[in-house]
Design an enzyme around this catalytic site. Structure first.
Site, mmCIF file in Angstrom:
data_model
loop_
_atom_site.group_PDB
_atom_site.id
_atom_site.type_symbol
_atom_site.label_atom_id
_atom_site.label_comp_id
_atom_site.label_asym_id
_atom_site.label_seq_id
_atom_site.Cartn_x
_atom_site.Cartn_y
_atom_site.Cartn_z
ATOM 1 N N LYS A 72 0.849 -1.203 0.000
ATOM 2 C CA LYS A 72 0.000 0.000 0.000
ATOM 3 C C LYS A 72 0.879 1.245 0.000
ATOM 4 O O LYS A 72 1.924 1.270 0.670
ATOM 5 C CB LYS A 72 -0.891 -0.043 1.246
ATOM 6 C CG LYS A 72 -1.938 1.058 1.324
ATOM 7 C CD LYS A 72 -2.834 0.837 2.538
ATOM 8 C CE LYS A 72 -3.904 1.885 2.689
ATOM 9 N NZ LYS A 72 -4.793 1.623 3.852
ATOM 10 N N SER A 147 -9.700 1.485 2.844
ATOM 11 C CA SER A 147 -8.840 2.250 1.965
ATOM 12 C C SER A 147 -7.773 1.417 1.259
ATOM 13 O O SER A 147 -7.194 1.870 0.277
ATOM 14 C CB SER A 147 -8.162 3.370 2.750
ATOM 15 O OG SER A 147 -7.335 2.824 3.769
ATOM 16 N N SER A 171 -9.730 -0.846 7.112
ATOM 17 C CA SER A 171 -9.176 -0.696 5.762
ATOM 18 C C SER A 171 -8.466 -1.895 5.171
ATOM 19 O O SER A 171 -8.118 -1.874 3.992
ATOM 20 C CB SER A 171 -8.230 0.500 5.713
ATOM 21 O OG SER A 171 -8.986 1.655 5.524
HETATM 22 N N1 GLN Z 1 -13.030 3.677 6.278
HETATM 23 C C1 GLN Z 1 -12.482 4.139 7.528
HETATM 24 C C2 GLN Z 1 -12.149 5.600 7.427
HETATM 25 O O1 GLN Z 1 -12.419 6.166 6.404
HETATM 26 C C3 GLN Z 1 -11.292 3.322 7.911
HETATM 27 C C4 GLN Z 1 -10.071 3.680 7.186
HETATM 28 C C5 GLN Z 1 -8.881 2.903 7.564
HETATM 29 O O2 GLN Z 1 -8.961 1.863 8.223
HETATM 30 N N2 GLN Z 1 -7.724 3.409 7.171
HETATM 31 O O3 GLN Z 1 -11.636 6.194 8.323
#
Ligand code: GLN
Length: 502
Positions: A72, A147, A171
């Protein structure tokens, strides 16, 4: 197609094939599929990768010898740009490797490229990337989740054997569920965060994505461990490798907790059905099921969007036009910071910084930040109590099936709800994983297993049982174009070779 990472490594060691042949297999898929899926932000040129593969010593004892891995783009690798899918970091070449990368290198892994993500990991669909949206390999009109959507899509379409993601509120697990792959959020403190661009430091963990549980166990074992460079990592960690599973399970059946109350309202029917099908399999296999109550979990989202944004607003203060990334020629410092941050950050990042700064501002700090900290403790306590009665907890991973591109991007609150079942686990610092379980209407649906702190081995054991009983999981059937695109260039200096070159 390779069935597992251990097939790749043992095949290379036994000279059934070479690291270059493994690389060619995956790079060939990239050159045919990446144009559709768009999982990557940057790709290492084929020639360089080939040199790396050629130079791998076959007597190397590495557990990941010759295994192609995607990372990532918020995890630092020397020689690759780290962009966090943001315009504020157009050309940041980190001067050091993240600790997880050092571990992987030592084991002989090959880094293929950096994957797409929501900008600074804020999002649940990868649509917040400022470069492009990654598409779900099972249905190219749908999102891969986020994400870490790029990492999940790259593994799902078999463009790499393994990937790393980061999970602050879901994420890794949510995109794993959307793309039909395994994704693991380790216990907070198991894996070093050194070299991961911080979102919310008390919640972030790096973790594996793979096509099966065995591969995630292997990757997690490699990246785990105390790191003097991250004071929150824990010394003398219990191993994450499950003890030889199935016989044990019959002699000492594990108890699985579940909470039907959490499935009421806002959860798609296919998700509820899948969840009960998984419980049924557990029951048939001799596991004990026990209903539990987790009364404070419903406040998880509210707590997360105060604490997560508060920590993010402070962590993102470093992007000021002086230390990292975008620069601006301005007359005053104030003007420069305004220009750089105003132009560099996308809308979701600005929203989070505003929310977090507000929650931390004097006059509101006690009402928001302090109160959220107290409710976080209540959520932790819910889990603590439940784990006195059960060995692991089963929940859906996401309340939704993979949704259509664009269907939630105008409504932040709808998007935030995608993490209903994953966020409380980060607030409590627990380990959890997604196991792909079902295809409903051709779309993957996963289930989530949650364990006690540092008891990854237990959830892996439960997941291996389900994985075996479930049977093989159908990979996406992306029809492959006959003539590959000659050249794709993305944000960084990435090039794809012609198929003939591969
Ligand atoms: N979808 C969640 C957010 O937007 C989690 C994101 C993540 O785990 N980086 O904060």
């Amino acid at each position: 197609m390779f069935n597992s990472v251990s097939d790749i490594v043992s095949g290379i060691r036994e000279k059934k094939f070479t690291p270059v042949e493994v690389l060619d297999f995956y790079y060939n898929r990239i050159s045919r599929l990446e144009r559709k899926v768009k999982a990557f932000i940057s790709l290492k040129p084929y020639e360089e990768l080939k040199q790396e593969a050629l130079s791998l010593d076959k007597s190397h004892k590495g557990k990941l010898l010759g295994v192609p891995v995607a990372v990532k783009d918020n995890i630092n690798i020397r020689g690759f740009k780290t962009t966090c899918a943001s315009r504020i970091l157009p050309d940041y070449y980190p001067p050091y490797n993240a600790t997880v990368i050092e571990h992987l290198k030592r084991e002989g892994a090959i880094f293929i490229g950096k994957t797409n993500m929501d900008e600074f990991a804020f999002g649940s669909s990868t649509e917040n990337s400022s470069f492009h949206t990654t598409l779900n390999p099972y249905d190219l009109t749908r999102v891969p989740g986020g994400s870490s959507g790029g990492s999940a899509a790259a593994v799902s379409s078999r463009m790499v054997a393994l990937a790393l993601g980061s999970d602050t509120g879901g994420s890794i697990r949510q995109p794993a569920s959307f793309c039909g792959v395994v994704g693991v959020k380790p216990t907070y403190g198991r894996v070093s965060r050194k070299g991961l661009v911080a979102f919310a430091s008390s919640l972030d963990q790096i973790g594996p994505l793979s096509v099966n549980i065995e591969d995630s166990v292997l990757l997690l074992e490699v990246i785990s461990g105390y790191d003097p460079g991250d004071s929150t990592t824990v010394k003398n960690q219990p191993s994450c490798i499950p003890s030889d599973g199935f016989r044990n399970l019959i002699e000492e059946p594990l108890t699985i907790g579940y909470s039907p109350a959490l499935l009421e309202g806002g959860v798609e029917e296919e998700v509820v059905d899948t969840f009960y099908e998984a419980l049924e399999l557990f029951k048939k296999g001799g596991f004990k099921l026990k209903e539990i109550e987790l009364p404070y979990l419903k406040y998880g989202l509210s707590v997360y969007y105060i604490l997560g944004t508060a920590e993010a607003s402070s962590n993102l203060a470093r992007f000021d036009g002086i230390r990292y990334g975008l620069k601006h020629n301005s007359r005053t410092i104030k003007e420069m910071v305004e220009k750089v941050r105003g132009e560099g950050f996308g809308p979701e990042v600005r929203r989070r910084i505003l929310l977090g700064t507000f929650a931390l501002s004097s006059g509101f700090y006690e009402d928001y930040y302090i109160k959220a900290c107290k409710v976080r403790a209540l959520i932790q306590n819910d889990f603590f109590k439940a784990f006195q009665e059960v060995d692991m907890i089963c929940l859906p991973t996401s309340p939704d099936l993979p949704f259509l591109v664009g269907s939630k991007s105008d409504d932040p609150l709808k998007m935030y709800k995608a993490d209903l079942f994953t966020i409380p686990i980060n607030l409590a610092g627990l380990p959890a994983l997604n196991l792909p379980f079902n295809l409903k209407n051709g779309l993957p649906v996963g289930v989530q297993l949650i364990g006690r702190p540092f008891e990854e081995a237990t959830i892996f054991q439960g997941a291996m049982f389900l994985e075996r009983e479930r049977g093989p999981f159908t990979p996406p059937a992306i029809e492959e174009p006959l003539t590959p695109h000659p050249r794709i260039e993305y944000g960084a200096d990435s090039t794809l070779p012609l198929e003939e070159e591969v």
